[in-house]
Enzyme design. Structure first.
Site, PDB file in Angstrom:
ATOM      1  CG  ASP A  20      -2.220   0.819   0.905  1.00  0.00           C
ATOM      2  OD1 ASP A  20      -2.166   1.703   0.020  1.00  0.00           O
ATOM      3  OD2 ASP A  20      -3.249   0.610   1.567  1.00  0.00           O
TER       4      ASP A  20
HETATM    5  C1  BGC Z   1      -5.200   3.022   0.006  1.00  0.00           C
HETATM    6  C2  BGC Z   1      -5.328   1.968  -1.064  1.00  0.00           C
HETATM    7  C3  BGC Z   1      -5.219   2.591  -2.423  1.00  0.00           C
HETATM    8  C4  BGC Z   1      -3.917   3.345  -2.522  1.00  0.00           C
HETATM    9  C5  BGC Z   1      -3.669   3.979  -3.870  1.00  0.00           C
HETATM   10  C6  BGC Z   1      -3.992   3.903  -0.208  1.00  0.00           C
HETATM   11  O1  BGC Z   1      -3.986   4.958   0.678  1.00  0.00           O
HETATM   12  O2  BGC Z   1      -5.150   2.410   1.278  1.00  0.00           O
HETATM   13  O3  BGC Z   1      -6.543   1.297  -0.906  1.00  0.00           O
HETATM   14  O4  BGC Z   1      -5.335   1.622  -3.416  1.00  0.00           O
HETATM   15  O5  BGC Z   1      -3.911   4.356  -1.536  1.00  0.00           O
HETATM   16  O6  BGC Z   1      -4.515   5.024  -4.093  1.00  0.00           O
END
Ligand code: BGC
Length: 763
Positions: free
Chosen positions: A292
């Site tokens: 993430d």
């Molecule tokens: C989120 C993810 C997301 C990623 C990219 C993160 O902050 O937890 O779910 O896919 O950002 O945008």
């Protein structure tokens, strides 16, 4: 086989000796989740022979596109040092960067472009929690296929979805992004989404790669506070939190995202047990893992890693192939190799995982989107129709006293009141990053479209809501207390709304949460209707006029008062671009609500976490005995939802009283539409294992089917119950098994189903 895989196999063998994990119970040799592809393997092996360390680390790097760093990023791409970008939605920019990578970089390796296509790209579909409420996996597949079509038309190859996290705490804002509280339903919906995004096989035209996230346990954050630690017992992890991920992997998801949080003390992104032993060795996952956002660097924040270099080595060794946004791989892994904190084999395994998926996606042959499709697939009439259908099928009728709904199109006037009645951004909900307000239909517009000029619509907001906005009833933010002048303006608006209710035939109040009140970083400590919406609702009901409440929200809210005093409540969730039209369809009976709750709806926040699949621990099982100051039963049970039709379910039968652990029982009921209105009901079957090596939930969903019945129609509905689905990971045996014994069976149209039968499972 890379060193990492060898280590994984060794570690699984050790696990087998110490505590038999599901790897051992399910299969001796685990089949790969994606079919072997010798041509791909040869291509990738040959390519890797030519790659420098910089090019290898480049493949492991995902950069968040920022116009400000354009030149630097383009430079990296030309040198072949960027494997992936996220957050580019513009076809021209995607094509330009892809040309740099393919035409100018030394080895011509294409970029994989990722984006959060969570519930639509430009056409926004209902939020995932809503789509799950349809209990219609085929519709979910179709909707995500439509989303994939739009996104792929501009060159996006990869979505960060489905979110397979189980959520049992509505304080957690990301409950809106998943399928709810139940592992069986969650598994079905996760698999349905993977199928929609990817099609039958990774690389189909017009599809995108899926990414099951956030692996794992992210939804169990302490206190519902986003990003906080999750402390989950092994029993709950295996039986509740992991199954939807396993289903996504089995459905062929090509990627998995490692989560932000500490899982039982070990951050998921540095958690070798999760990413190696469970994901790869036990489940046979052979796609790639992305972290993430900044989660690799954050291993230092968690106190797992001593430095960015240590964080990179730990994440890469644990099994994170690609690093999202923080640059520790690019900046430190080469040094780590020299000082021995990371092995070449681990780096090669990661690069191979990524390149294999690029190959499977067909990116080496077709790196570009077709310019002819850039706009022609976007916001088409088919997209609008599919989004409207999805919204209609996702709504849940929670209450309908005296048959207030559906409203008649012949009424003279409606008071249409609420802060989001005409808000085009709120109707889309969170994670609508590429959706544009001008493309969405508000509730006001939807009602106008439906009713034309013959019905007078008296519209006003009544109250305003903002995240952290002070309320005159709220002492929480004393420093932001409103000025007297603001208060006078707001009082006047409130009075205006109530006057409109008084002079209209019927009132529809559209209340809930603004789009940024649920989603990521949007946890709440209460479940109240924000601002003065509750007061507005109570004042509207006090006029004596019939009031229907439409909820736009991403989580169960505290609507105890409404559930007792407001005759009709329609849960529309955030219904997406076509939300206004769908709400109008539902309010006026052009669509008949058939959705059911996939989360238990608490009476008050103090009951949280609450879920139907609790263990039975005390008799009498009365709902007044647990809290002295309140009931412990929920407001609405899991699986609940009304319709404009009425249904009864009877004649529960099984085709066998006894079945082997490998068998299947056919469970049938007769479903009757006892009304004069055509509609849908969801037949649900639940089981309970009466005795075994561990106590089991009082009920567990094990099958369901959404059924469309004409007025007055009766149908026998047969649902196969696979005995393997009765298996569970026993905390007593530390193993996965179907335990022979006696089982209860219930069938009906909610988790409170009363039709009961039993069967035995034998070896
Ligand atoms: C989120 C993810 C997301 C990623 C990219 C993160 O902050 O937890 O779910 O896919 O950002 O945008």
């Amino acid at each position: 086989m890379g060193m990492r895989r060898v280590m994984a196999t060794v570690s699984v063998c050790l696990v087998a000796v110490l505590a038999a994990s599901p790897a051992q119970q399910r299969a001796a040799a685990v089949a790969p989740s994606l079919p072997n592809d010798p041509a791909a393997t040869k291509f990738v092996d040959d390519l890797m022979k030519k790659m420098t360390m910089e090019e290898r680390l480049g493949q492991m790097e995902q950069i968040a596109w920022s116009g400000r760093e354009r030149q630097a990023n383009e430079g990296h791409v030309r040198k072949g040092e960027v494997g992936s970008f996220l957050n580019i939605t513009d076809a021209a920019t995607i094509a330009r960067l892809q040309h740099f990578a393919v035409d100018e970089s030394r080895l011509h390796i294409p970029i994989i472009f990722g984006f959060d296509v969570i519930h639509g790209f430009r056409t926004i579909y209902p939020i995932p929690l809503a789509m799950a409420s349809s209990w219609d996996p085929a519709m979910v597949t179709a909707s995500q296929a439509m989303a994939a079509k739009e996104a792929s038309s501009v060159g996006i190859n990869w979505t960060f979805a489905p979110m397979a996290d189980i959520a049992r705490d509505p304080r957690w804002g990301r409950i809106m992004e998943g399928a709810g509280e139940d592992p069986f339903l969650g598994a079905a919906i996760a698999a349905a989404q993977v199928k929609g995004f990817q099609g039958d096989k990774i690389g189909e035209a017009g599809r995108i790669l899926a990414c099951a996230k956030h692996f794992a346990g992210y939804g169990a954050a302490d206190g519902g506070r986003d990003y906080d630690s999750s402390n989950i017992s092994d029993e709950q992890l295996w039986n509740v939190y992991l199954p939807p991920f396993h289903a996504a992997v089995q459905a062929g998801a090509g990627s998995v995202m490692s989560a932000y949080e500490d899982l039982n003390g070990v951050p998921a992104t540095g958690n070798k047990w999760l990413l190696h032993d469970v994901l790869r060795s036990t489940w046979g996952f052979n796609g790639f893992v992305v972290s993430d956002w900044d989660a690799v660097k954050n291993l230092q924040t968690h106190g797992l890693a001593a430095s960015p270099e240590d964080a990179a080595a730990r994440a890469a060794t644990a099994g994170v192939d690609m690093e999202m946004t923080s640059h520790t791989y690019r900046d430190t892994l080469a040094a780590g190799l020299k000082d021995g904190s990371i092995t070449m084999a681990a780096i090669d395994t990661a690069v191979r995982d990524i390149l294999m998926i690029k190959y499977r996606l067909g990116l080496f042959d077709h790196p570009y989107a077709d310019p002819a499709h850039y706009t022609s697939e976007i916001l088409t009439p088919e997209q609008h129709a599919a989004a409207r259908l999805a919204a209609n099928r996702s709504a849940i009728l929670l209450r309908n006293e005296g048959g207030l709904l559906p409203l008649k199109k012949t009424i003279g006037s409606i008071a249409l009141i609420g802060p989001m009645v005409d808000s085009a951004s709120d109707i889309m909900g969170s994670w609508s990053l590429a959706g544009l307000p001008q493309d969405s239909v508000t509730v006001l517009q939807g009602l106008k479209n439906k009713l034309g000029p013959s019905v007078t619509i008296n519209y006003t907001k009544g109250v305003t809501i903002d995240r952290k906005q002070p309320s005159i009833f709220d002492e929480q933010f004393p420093d932001q207390k409103m000025t007297l002048e603001t208060k006078q303006v707001r009082d006047a608006e409130f009075t205006k709304a109530i006057d409109m209710v008084k002079r209209s035939d019927v009132a529809v109040l559209v209340l809930g949460e603004a789009h940024n009140m649920s989603g990521e970083r949007a946890s709440r400590e209460t479940l109240n209707l924000p601002g003065e919406q509750e007061q507005l609702l109570e004042a509207a009901v006090a006029t004596g006029k019939p009031v229907a409440l439409v909820l736009l929200n991403g989580r169960p809210l505290d609507i105890l008062w409404a559930s007792q005093h407001v005759p009709a409540i329609l849960e529309a969730w955030y219904p997406g671009s076509e939300g206004g039209n769908a709400v109008a369809d539902l309010l006026f009976g052009d669509a008949n609500p058939g959705g059911k709750l996939t989360v238990t709806w608490p009476r008050t926040v103090g009951q949280v976490p609450t879920y139907y699949a609790q263990n039975l621990t005390q008799i009498p099982d009365d709902m007044t005995g647990r809290y002295w100051d309140g009931l412990s039963s929920p407001l609405y049970v899991f699986g609940y939802g009304l319709s404009y039709s009425t249904f009864t379910v009877d004649d529960l039968k099984t085709d066998a009283a006894s079945v082997k652990t490998t068998g299947t029982i056919q469970v049938s009921v007769d479903l009757h539409n006892t009304s004069g209105v055509t509609g849908d009901d969801v037949v649900q079957i639940y089981t309970h294992q009466q005795a075994g090596s561990a106590s089991r939930p009082r009920r567990e969903l094990k099958g369901f089917q959404r059924v469309h019945l004409n007025a007055g129609e009766t149908r026998t509905v047969t649902i196969p119950l696979k005995v393997s689905d009765l298996g569970f990971w026993s905390p007593a045996n530390h193993s996965w098994a179907v335990e022979p014994g006696t089982f209860d069976l219930w069938a009906g149209d909610s988790s409170a189903a009363t039709l009961h039968a039993g069967f035995t499972v034998t070896r």
